[in-house]
Design an enzyme around this catalytic site. Structure first.
Site, PDB file in Angstrom:
ATOM      1  CB  THR A 154      -0.975   0.003   1.198  1.00 40.76           C
ATOM      2  OG1 THR A 154      -0.241  -0.129   2.412  1.00 40.76           O
ATOM      3  CG2 THR A 154      -1.976  -1.123   1.077  1.00 40.76           C
TER       4      THR A 154
ATOM      5  CE  LYS B  40       0.748  -3.432   3.006  1.00 43.93           C
ATOM      6  NZ  LYS B  40       0.251  -2.547   4.112  1.00 43.93           N
TER       7      LYS B  40
ATOM      8  CB  THR C 207      -2.944  -4.142   7.366  1.00 46.96           C
ATOM      9  OG1 THR C 207      -4.200  -3.671   7.816  1.00 46.96           O
ATOM     10  CG2 THR C 207      -2.986  -5.650   7.283  1.00 46.96           C
TER      11      THR C 207
ATOM     12  CD  GLU D 219       2.561   5.029   8.424  1.00 50.24           C
ATOM     13  OE1 GLU D 219       1.738   4.972   7.516  1.00 50.24           O
ATOM     14  OE2 GLU D 219       2.276   5.215   9.607  1.00 50.24           O
TER      15      GLU D 219
ATOM     16  CG  ASN E  67       0.242   8.152  10.394  1.00 47.30           C
ATOM     17  OD1 ASN E  67      -0.427   7.532   9.586  1.00 47.30           O
ATOM     18  ND2 ASN E  67       1.428   7.747  10.799  1.00 47.30           N
TER      19      ASN E  67
END
Lengths: 500, 500
Positions: B205, B231, B250, B350, B495
């Protein structure tokens, strides 16, 4: 998008009504230069400090304070569950525990507070320093100073300790001892609102404003007052440098009332209030080694001019067994006051731009609701979403779903019953509708413009209704509130730019 | 201060040695336009998508893939504990559970993977969609396609599902169904490294690189291979907009081996490997509704040219009871491989600029060590400190102190026994000394220059030695590792800037 224009200090420092202050308490504070004394190199603070001692009128923010009761007060406390308890935590909790096993119950005369040095991870020396501080304050507060009217009972003359600041470094005892006789002298100890304000400032580390509130209430035929001070949660600014001089976040709180409450009743009421206030806030999810809340109740409240309900005899104290109604009333007052005090911590959270209330309802027990509200409140993804003004029900739901529920219960969440609503802040409730983003487990179409307006406010209220979960509506009506802030770049800057 | 010059994709995408790939697996992938199909408005991705269908050579990143075993494979899985399990999680875990109660054990022929839509919080429709997907793939993979050599047993023809992406929105079934017969056709399914690489890309993603690894090993007289894809954990880019189209993080993983392992042995080995790998990583502490790892073992490995140890008969499978040594060997191989796969997730965390290994040793059980390592790894303050290159033992100690220990144990941490050490990364071990910041509970004088150099590396290794805690050295020798990243402004930007 922010509606905030004034600084936090301008908005959250409010004058104390002197008539709300409890009788029979005096306080004093001074600048002892604690942070400067333990810094490896002179800091801007230290170089600005006058060499003339604590009485100088040009002194920086106070960092040492005493709170003294005119007579031994019922004492209660709640302390961090961190395995690495700082020396003042170990000593104060032991004193209360020992007291609770004595005939008179846990009592104390005074509290010594310092900021700048946490006296944590300081080993045996830290314990000895803490003991010496408590002993000195106790000796200095003799009846000759005109403070105590009670017969001398050494077991009731105890001094409780609150420390916050640098960890891993011993207390600068010379600097502290130099100030103690000054602080405890009868002409320096005062009971006015200004003195309390200065004492609140002595608690501060990187707090951006002093946190002081007071209220009055009637209880058992007395006109009572309660005053509260707290601090947290702030990290030191990068200029300190060096791993051995790192400040860490600590929540310290002091509650002083002249209500006549017995020590066990005070402890029980405090624990209840904690579980609904200070234990329901999160800035970054890190539990400190020094977190402490202490409550004193000295029973010095004068008779009410127009008493309602039962009137206690002089010297009598409220107990849960003999005065259940008065006890419940006091517990409710204390809980509400602690909630107000706890909110101030979140308002001043590091980098915080939002004040978020999470209410979880429709749970089988308070503990279930609390666990789920805590999970939402500490989720980095939820806190980032709120920072960005995003009504992100997915992240909220995710945090609901992984909350660790009490293992003794077989109750579980039923996803198809969960409703998530964003509720407008009370002061603008008429201008907005409630925003239901998830209803009975199904995502709702959301008016994005309206959502944007609602989330632009500093205050955000989220209600998560579990609707009874796996038990259905019938058995689960409990709710819990939690207060948190957003997660901002400023938080990273405060805590991550240490050596930049 | 960063030593990084190449992108993560350049450093962590490495060519697969074809000889390491397991026999008897074929894969295919395509761009089905899933994200575009469920977006309320055309996204840049969608407008760039060709209208000519999935076979276009100019298609964007694939988002739909199948992994097919030439014969029914032993199947095992671990799934999120989140109360809000997505439909593919519910369906796949039920299929494995049902299978484990059947005589043949849990078996599966294929896995269907999609990114772009998580099929989470989609209610009954989501379950029906997931069932239909699985049924269609199963029907399409008939012997006529030349894939299965086994007698047809419907119970062994199952398709497991993996979904990641937007939550609260149903799968775009038209777009998916349009691609399935293409994906499952014999001339599209391939076994080469390029096909596996494209399949790994279909999992992505907001991952910045596809995560694919393979190894070979000898087991029970066979020359075996194992391939892994995973992932996570990425949030969608702000351009998506709207609460009903929010992506969430996820972790998805697939492990395929041709080793001959019975279903219960595969499940047990996988659970052990999980507890030491994927369950030991944290990017932001949020547990997704879709987290799934699936392992398939089809036993298609050819005989080893020079077998050592016992040789299994054709069709025979390793069980824990009958082949304990082979089982332990496989478990160790799988655990080590899963650790490698799990690291890739943290590398791509992230905003991550650091890769941090936390090792806790001297604990009474693995669970104690794991709980403490997890507490350190999820502390926002520790992660900020590491981001800023600060060897902040105080924050580490604080997180050790509040770790929730197994409630069944009376063991506790002894602060005076704890040692915290920063260990240089292996590749520069000769250039640096170990940096002991806390020894036996006492802060150490730290060479700040040396500390600065050590913490400037991307890889940071921290060892926390509890030295047995309250039990002393004798009884507590267990250790656990945890992997985490730093907390950076970039994380907040990813985020928190949703609507900016």
């Amino acid at each position: 998008m922010s509606t905030v224009t004034k600084s936090k200090a301008e908005r959250f420092v409010i004058p104390i009504n002197p008539s709300h202050l409890p009788k029979g308490f005096v306080v004093s504070s001074t600048y002892a230069g604690i942070k400067a004394a333990i810094s490896p190199k002179p800091t801007p603070d230290a170089s600005a400090a006058p060499s003339s001692g604590p009485t100088s009128t040009t002194s920086p923010k106070p960092d040492l304070a005493v709170i003294v009761s005119s007579k031994p007060a019922a004492a209660a406390g709640t302390f961090t569950r961190n395995a690495f308890k700082a020396a003042p935590v170990v000593l104060s909790s032991k004193m209360l525990l020992d007291g609770s096993r004595s005939p008179s119950g846990a009592r104390a005369r005074s509290i010594l507070v310092n900021s700048g040095c946490a006296n944590a991870v300081t080993g045996e020396r830290g314990m000895n320093d803490a003991k010496e501080c408590a002993k000195l304050v106790g000796e200095l507060l003799t009846p000759a100073k005109g403070i105590s009217q009670e017969p001398q009972d050494p077991s009731k003359q105890g001094t409780l300790l609150l420390s916050t600041g640098v960890i891993g470094v011993p207390l600068p005892m010379t600097a502290i001892k130099r100030c103690l006789s000054h602080l405890t002298s009868g002409n320096v100890l005062r009971s006015d609102a200004d003195a309390w304000h200065e004492t609140a400032r002595a608690f501060m580390t990187t707090d951006t404003f002093p946190k002081l509130r007071a209220r009055s209430f009637e209880l058992a035929g007395r006109k009572c007052g309660i005053v509260g001070i707290d601090k947290g949660a702030g990290m030191i600014h990068p200029s300190m440098a060096g791993p051995s001089t790192t400040l860490h976040a600590t929540l310290l709180g002091l509650l002083a009332t002249d209500a006549p409450i017995s020590p066990p009743a005070l402890q029980k009421a405090l624990e209840h209030a904690m579980s609904r206030s200070f234990n329901c806030i999160s800035v970054d999810g890190d539990m400190s080694t020094n977190d402490t809340i202490i409550a004193l109740a000295n029973g010095a409240a004068p008779p009410s001019p127009s008493p309602s309900g039962p009137v206690l005899k002089a010297g009598e104290e409220i107990t849960e067994e003999q005065h259940p109604e008065e006890f419940e009333k006091f517990k409710a007052i204390l809980t509400d006051f602690c909630e107000e005090m706890a909110h101030l911590i979140v308002r001043d959270g590091e980098g915080a731009e939002k004040f978020v209330e999470i209410k979880v309802k429709g749970a089988p027990t308070y503990e279930h609701a609390h666990a789920i509200a805590s999970s939402i409140s500490t989720s980095a993804l939820v806190k980032c979403a709120l920072h960005g003004g995003d009504a992100n029900w997915g992240r909220i739901l995710c945090a609901v779903g992984y909350a660790p529920l009490p293992s003794s219960s077989s109750w579980s969440i039923d996803p198809s019953r969960v409703t998530v609503t964003f509720v407008p802040p009370a002061e603008v409730a008429k201008e907005h509708r409630e925003l239901v983003v998830l209803k009975d487990g199904a995502p709702q179409k959301v008016d994005e413009v309206e959502a944007g307006k609602l989330l632009a406010y500093e205050d955000i209220n989220i209600v998560v209704d579990l609707a009874g979960g796996s038990d259905g509506d019938a058995g689960a009506k409990e709710e819990a509130k939690y207060w948190t802030c957003d997660l901002s770049r400023e938080y990273i800057a405060i805590n991550g730019d240490y050596r930049s």
